[in-house]
Write a protein that holds these residues in place. Structure first.
Motif, PDB file in Angstrom:
ATOM      1  N   ARG A   5       0.813  -1.261   0.032  1.00 54.57           N
ATOM      2  CA  ARG A   5      -0.084  -0.072  -0.096  1.00 54.57           C
ATOM      3  C   ARG A   5       0.878   1.304   0.128  1.00 54.57           C
ATOM      4  NH1 ARG A   5      -5.381  -0.273   0.760  1.00 54.57           N
ATOM      5  NH2 ARG A   5      -6.279  -2.485   1.562  1.00 54.57           N
ATOM      6  N   ASP A   6       1.863   0.964   0.479  1.00 56.89           N
ATOM      7  CA  ASP A   6       2.972   2.202   0.396  1.00 56.89           C
ATOM      8  C   ASP A   6       4.226   2.041  -0.189  1.00 56.89           C
ATOM      9  OD1 ASP A   6       3.376   0.612   3.063  1.00 56.89           O
ATOM     10  OD2 ASP A   6       5.173   1.320   2.938  1.00 56.89           O
ATOM     11  N   ARG A   7       4.853   2.966  -0.651  1.00 55.50           N
ATOM     12  CA  ARG A   7       6.000   2.695  -1.671  1.00 55.50           C
ATOM     13  C   ARG A   7       7.257   2.447  -0.803  1.00 55.50           C
ATOM     14  NH1 ARG A   7       8.357   6.784  -6.411  1.00 55.50           N
ATOM     15  NH2 ARG A   7       9.503   5.095  -7.346  1.00 55.50           N
ATOM     16  N   ARG A   8       7.996   1.394  -0.938  1.00 57.32           N
ATOM     17  CA  ARG A   8       9.132   0.911   0.096  1.00 57.32           C
ATOM     18  C   ARG A   8      10.244   0.124  -1.160  1.00 57.32           C
ATOM     19  NH1 ARG A   8       6.852  -3.352   4.168  1.00 57.32           N
ATOM     20  NH2 ARG A   8       5.081  -1.762   4.453  1.00 57.32           N
ATOM     21  N   SER A   9      11.356  -0.117  -0.442  1.00 61.61           N
ATOM     22  CA  SER A   9      12.213  -0.711  -1.204  1.00 61.61           C
ATOM     23  C   SER A   9      11.705  -2.144  -1.926  1.00 61.61           C
ATOM     24  CB  SER A   9      13.380  -1.171  -0.299  1.00 61.61           C
ATOM     25  OG  SER A   9      14.424  -1.913  -0.998  1.00 61.61           O
ATOM     26  N   GLY A  10      11.764  -2.192  -3.166  1.00 57.85           N
ATOM     27  CA  GLY A  10      11.328  -3.554  -3.855  1.00 57.85           C
ATOM     28  C   GLY A  10      10.103  -3.339  -4.323  1.00 57.85           C
ATOM     29  N   TYR A  11       9.262  -2.340  -4.099  1.00 51.92           N
ATOM     30  CA  TYR A  11       7.793  -1.915  -4.234  1.00 51.92           C
ATOM     31  C   TYR A  11       7.700  -0.713  -4.989  1.00 51.92           C
ATOM     32  CZ  TYR A  11       6.688  -6.234  -1.640  1.00 51.92           C
ATOM     33  OH  TYR A  11       6.657  -7.465  -1.003  1.00 51.92           O
ATOM     34  N   ASP A  12       7.806  -0.538  -6.297  1.00 56.74           N
ATOM     35  CA  ASP A  12       7.995   1.008  -6.757  1.00 56.74           C
ATOM     36  C   ASP A  12       7.258   0.963  -8.218  1.00 56.74           C
ATOM     37  OD1 ASP A  12       9.790  -0.721  -8.482  1.00 56.74           O
ATOM     38  OD2 ASP A  12      11.602   0.636  -7.779  1.00 56.74           O
ATOM     39  N   VAL A  13       6.381   0.371  -8.486  1.00 59.61           N
ATOM     40  CA  VAL A  13       5.620   0.364  -9.742  1.00 59.61           C
ATOM     41  C   VAL A  13       4.178   0.670  -9.148  1.00 59.61           C
ATOM     42  CG1 VAL A  13       4.857  -0.739 -11.829  1.00 59.61           C
ATOM     43  CG2 VAL A  13       6.951  -1.448 -10.743  1.00 59.61           C
ATOM     44  N   PRO A  14       3.809   1.891  -9.679  1.00 57.90           N
ATOM     45  CA  PRO A  14       2.338   2.539  -9.236  1.00 57.90           C
ATOM     46  C   PRO A  14       1.235   1.817  -9.999  1.00 57.90           C
ATOM     47  CG  PRO A  14       3.439   3.935 -10.724  1.00 57.90           C
ATOM     48  CD  PRO A  14       4.551   3.001 -10.689  1.00 57.90           C
ATOM     49  N   ILE A  15       0.288   1.519  -9.141  1.00 58.73           N
ATOM     50  CA  ILE A  15      -0.964   0.950  -9.639  1.00 58.73           C
ATOM     51  C   ILE A  15      -2.136   2.066  -9.397  1.00 58.73           C
ATOM     52  CG2 ILE A  15      -2.652  -0.877  -9.258  1.00 58.73           C
ATOM     53  CD1 ILE A  15      -0.585  -2.569  -8.047  1.00 58.73           C
ATOM     54  N   TYR A  16      -2.379   2.671 -10.467  1.00 63.88           N
ATOM     55  CA  TYR A  16      -3.111   4.064 -10.412  1.00 63.88           C
ATOM     56  C   TYR A  16      -4.815   3.684 -10.584  1.00 63.88           C
ATOM     57  CZ  TYR A  16       1.026   6.549 -12.008  1.00 63.88           C
ATOM     58  OH  TYR A  16       2.114   6.862 -12.030  1.00 63.88           O
ATOM     59  N   ALA A  17      -5.356   4.641  -9.664  1.00 65.87           N
ATOM     60  CA  ALA A  17      -6.610   4.728  -9.639  1.00 65.87           C
ATOM     61  C   ALA A  17      -6.966   5.751 -10.909  1.00 65.87           C
ATOM     62  CB  ALA A  17      -7.270   5.355  -8.457  1.00 65.87           C
ATOM     63  N   ARG A  18      -8.498   5.813 -11.234  1.00 69.42           N
ATOM     64  CA  ARG A  18      -8.961   6.571 -12.214  1.00 69.42           C
ATOM     65  C   ARG A  18      -8.276   8.035 -12.293  1.00 69.42           C
ATOM     66  NH1 ARG A  18     -13.885   6.817 -16.088  1.00 69.42           N
ATOM     67  NH2 ARG A  18     -13.875   8.891 -16.924  1.00 69.42           N
ATOM     68  N   PRO A  19      -7.698   8.360 -13.296  1.00 71.33           N
ATOM     69  CA  PRO A  19      -7.330   9.831 -13.247  1.00 71.33           C
ATOM     70  C   PRO A  19      -8.158  10.931 -13.211  1.00 71.33           C
ATOM     71  CG  PRO A  19      -5.998   8.797 -14.827  1.00 71.33           C
ATOM     72  CD  PRO A  19      -7.355   8.015 -14.517  1.00 71.33           C
ATOM     73  N   SER A  20      -7.987  12.107 -12.607  1.00 69.59           N
ATOM     74  CA  SER A  20      -8.952  13.392 -12.534  1.00 69.59           C
ATOM     75  C   SER A  20      -9.355  13.879 -13.684  1.00 69.59           C
ATOM     76  CB  SER A  20      -8.470  13.904 -11.464  1.00 69.59           C
ATOM     77  OG  SER A  20      -7.336  14.694 -11.906  1.00 69.59           O
ATOM     78  N   ASP A  21      -8.361  13.905 -14.777  1.00 72.36           N
ATOM     79  CA  ASP A  21      -8.564  14.400 -15.984  1.00 72.36           C
ATOM     80  C   ASP A  21      -8.932  13.607 -17.103  1.00 72.36           C
ATOM     81  OD1 ASP A  21      -6.140  13.292 -15.989  1.00 72.36           O
ATOM     82  OD2 ASP A  21      -5.130  14.739 -17.216  1.00 72.36           O
ATOM     83  N   LEU A  22      -9.238  12.271 -17.011  1.00 65.65           N
ATOM     84  CA  LEU A  22      -9.815  11.337 -18.008  1.00 65.65           C
ATOM     85  C   LEU A  22     -11.309  11.544 -18.202  1.00 65.65           C
ATOM     86  CD1 LEU A  22      -9.385   9.055 -19.881  1.00 65.65           C
ATOM     87  CD2 LEU A  22      -9.703   7.426 -17.834  1.00 65.65           C
ATOM     88  N   ILE A  23     -11.631  11.893 -19.473  1.00 61.09           N
ATOM     89  CA  ILE A  23     -13.076  12.194 -19.585  1.00 61.09           C
ATOM     90  C   ILE A  23     -13.676  11.007 -20.549  1.00 61.09           C
ATOM     91  CG2 ILE A  23     -14.670  14.194 -20.308  1.00 61.09           C
ATOM     92  CD1 ILE A  23     -12.546  15.868 -19.621  1.00 61.09           C
ATOM     93  N   ASP A  24     -14.941  10.571 -20.301  1.00 61.83           N
ATOM     94  CA  ASP A  24     -15.654   9.702 -21.143  1.00 61.83           C
ATOM     95  C   ASP A  24     -16.691  10.636 -21.896  1.00 61.83           C
ATOM     96  OD1 ASP A  24     -14.676   7.182 -20.248  1.00 61.83           O
ATOM     97  OD2 ASP A  24     -15.676   7.550 -18.359  1.00 61.83           O
ATOM     98  N   VAL A  25     -16.715  10.473 -23.330  1.00 64.76           N
ATOM     99  CA  VAL A  25     -17.726  11.107 -24.112  1.00 64.76           C
ATOM    100  C   VAL A  25     -18.765  10.193 -24.880  1.00 64.76           C
ATOM    101  CG1 VAL A  25     -17.957  12.683 -26.087  1.00 64.76           C
ATOM    102  CG2 VAL A  25     -16.142  13.063 -24.577  1.00 64.76           C
ATOM    103  N   ASP A  26     -19.737  10.406 -24.716  1.00 64.98           N
ATOM    104  CA  ASP A  26     -20.868   9.515 -25.298  1.00 64.98           C
ATOM    105  C   ASP A  26     -21.216  10.132 -26.700  1.00 64.98           C
ATOM    106  OD1 ASP A  26     -22.975   8.316 -26.447  1.00 64.98           O
ATOM    107  OD2 ASP A  26     -24.368   8.270 -24.454  1.00 64.98           O
ATOM    108  N   LEU A  27     -20.985   9.687 -27.644  1.00 64.93           N
ATOM    109  CA  LEU A  27     -20.796  10.329 -29.045  1.00 64.93           C
ATOM    110  C   LEU A  27     -22.362  10.268 -29.612  1.00 64.93           C
ATOM    111  CD1 LEU A  27     -17.505   8.905 -30.976  1.00 64.93           C
ATOM    112  CD2 LEU A  27     -18.112  11.218 -29.701  1.00 64.93           C
ATOM    113  N   GLY A  28     -23.254   9.376 -28.899  1.00 67.63           N
ATOM    114  CA  GLY A  28     -24.486   9.393 -29.383  1.00 67.63           C
ATOM    115  C   GLY A  28     -25.476  10.561 -28.805  1.00 67.63           C
ATOM    116  N   GLN A  29     -24.892  11.266 -27.871  1.00 65.27           N
ATOM    117  CA  GLN A  29     -25.440  12.713 -27.724  1.00 65.27           C
ATOM    118  C   GLN A  29     -25.238  13.759 -28.864  1.00 65.27           C
ATOM    119  OE1 GLN A  29     -23.936  13.936 -23.950  1.00 65.27           O
ATOM    120  NE2 GLN A  29     -24.646  12.311 -22.684  1.00 65.27           N
ATOM    121  N   PHE A  30     -24.337  13.531 -29.642  1.00 57.48           N
ATOM    122  CA  PHE A  30     -24.043  14.221 -30.644  1.00 57.48           C
ATOM    123  C   PHE A  30     -24.698  13.965 -31.953  1.00 57.48           C
ATOM    124  CE2 PHE A  30     -20.643  14.762 -27.524  1.00 57.48           C
ATOM    125  CZ  PHE A  30     -20.855  15.931 -27.226  1.00 57.48           C
TER     126      PHE A  30
END
Length: 403
Positions: free
Chosen positions: A141-166
């Motif tokens: 859960r915390d960064r430490r020796s031997g554990y340094d590859v991040p597992i990310y949650a959803r980014p705040s700037d990632l946007i989904d667009v439903d093209l059917g609305q257009f």
């Protein structure tokens, strides 16, 4: 299928499990021509399959599939079927009947499928199936020796667009990206993300010990993180960066990097571990990147329900209604069974393409990692579906169902 305890591989923390394949002879598909360029099952060409009573489905298989089908019924009754095959109301009789099946003598689950469904072949019916499972990788859960590859949650700037609305012509199509100035652009690819593009934009759920293990966990879509204190953290698919998926196995085969018999997941993992720099470059050619969320229960599929090993399959919803049963007759005994389409996958596209789910643990990894089966697929649709679709086509009407 018999699980074989694997031999240790030099340089790896744990060996890659291997499964012994029991071959089978698949049933032949019904004579039909696949429609070139079909975008949905309704446009791919449909023919009646064999009577369900003639298919080699055992009562145990049927009972397991019935439980998953019953679980899927709320989704079947509220979701629009983008395959063009069914309407919500088509499923009501089967869902009502499923609630009444309590087990007992006389094969009640198998009888349920024989009475409520008909087999329908999409296109030429020639199926290809791979496998997936719930992997377990080392993480903290915390960064430490031997554990340094991040597992990310959803980014705040990632946007989904439903093209059917257009545009009505784009109904059902979605894209993902981010805003850059006044423009909507593609989201960062794997190379950019690994280079730090998500700084201050995405929370790190945990830190993995092995980038190759995390790469394959992303492909599986969910997994368990074994923590340094022995505890377990469950994570599942939240979203993806919108980039197209590239299967590195095919890429490596095309370049002659894998010898015959090494193209399984286990063989690919070994190659990547033995050549870290080359392996990192190969993995970056898959620009798709998956973001996770922490789970409190079991692994959940695209329908929002917990997936079941040896029952759940991932499919392309444009060709298989999510929640529909599917019978696969394949050249491997383990893949020949009655499945329920409860999930999707970035690499699972087109008619008669399936990804079978095998659960968690070493035996599941052994089967899923080497799964590559070919044979025949039949969808099980509510009785009368094919006649209604054929009548609509004969009358010149649209086959796309209304609500």
């Amino acid at each position: 299928m018999t699980y074989q305890p694997p031999r240790a591989l030099p340089g790896l923390a744990s060996p890659a499990p291997v499964a012994r394949i029991v071959p089978a002879v698949p049933l032949a598909p019904m004579p039909a021509l696949a429609v070139a360029g079909a975008t949905t099952a309704a446009t791919a060409g449909l023919v009646a399959g064999p009577p369900i009573a003639s298919l080699p489905i055992g009562e145990q298989q049927a009972a397991a599939a019935l439980a998953s089908f019953r679980q899927s019924c709320p989704g079947l009754l509220r979701r629009d079927d983008v395959s063009g095959l069914t309407r919500r109301e088509d499923w009501r009789a089967a869902c009502d009947a499923a609630r009444q099946v309590n087990g007992g003598a006389g094969g009640p689950a198998l009888a349920f499928f024989q009475q409520q469904f008909e087999a329908v072949q999409v296109g030429d019916g020639k199926a290809f199936a791979t496998g997936y499972y719930i992997p377990e990788i080392a993480a903290s859960r915390d960064r430490r020796s031997g554990y340094d590859v991040p597992i990310y949650a959803r980014p705040s700037d990632l946007i989904d667009v439903d093209l059917g609305q257009f545009s009505a012509d784009l109904k059902g199509k979605k894209i993902r990206g981010r805003v850059e100035g006044t423009n909507f652009v593609q989201y960062h690819d794997r190379t950019a993300i690994e280079g730090g593009a998500l700084a201050n934009k995405a929370r790190v759920l945990a830190w993995a010990a092995d980038p190759v293990a995390l790469f394959f966990l992303q492909i599986q879509g969910s997994g368990n993180l074994r923590l340094p204190d022995g505890g377990l953290m469950r994570i599942g698919y939240d979203t993806q960066n919108g980039r197209d998926y590239t299967g590195i196995g095919k890429l490596m085969r095309d370049r002659g990097l894998l010898a015959p018999g090494q193209a399984s997941m286990q063989g690919i993992v070994r190659y990547l571990h033995e050549r870290p720099e080359e392996g990192a470059a190969i993995m970056r050619e898959n620009r798709s990147y998956v973001f996770f969320r922490e789970l409190s229960g079991g692994a959940v599929g695209a329908m929002g329900y917990e997936v079941t090993g040896a029952v759940t399959a991932a499919t392309d919803p444009k060709f298989v209604p999510l929640g529909a049963p599917v019978f696969l007759s394949m050249d491997r005994q383990d893949a020949s069974s009655l499945w329920v389409a409860q999930d999707t996958g970035g690499a699972i596209k087109g008619a008669n393409r399936f990804d079978t789910f095998w659960g968690a643990g070493a035996p599941a990894e052994a089967i899923a990692g080497g799964m590559s089966a070919r044979g025949t697929a039949w969808l099980l649709l509510p009785v009368g579906t094919l006649a209604r679709l054929n009548a609509g086509a004969a009358a010149g009407g649209a086959t796309t169902p209304r609500r």
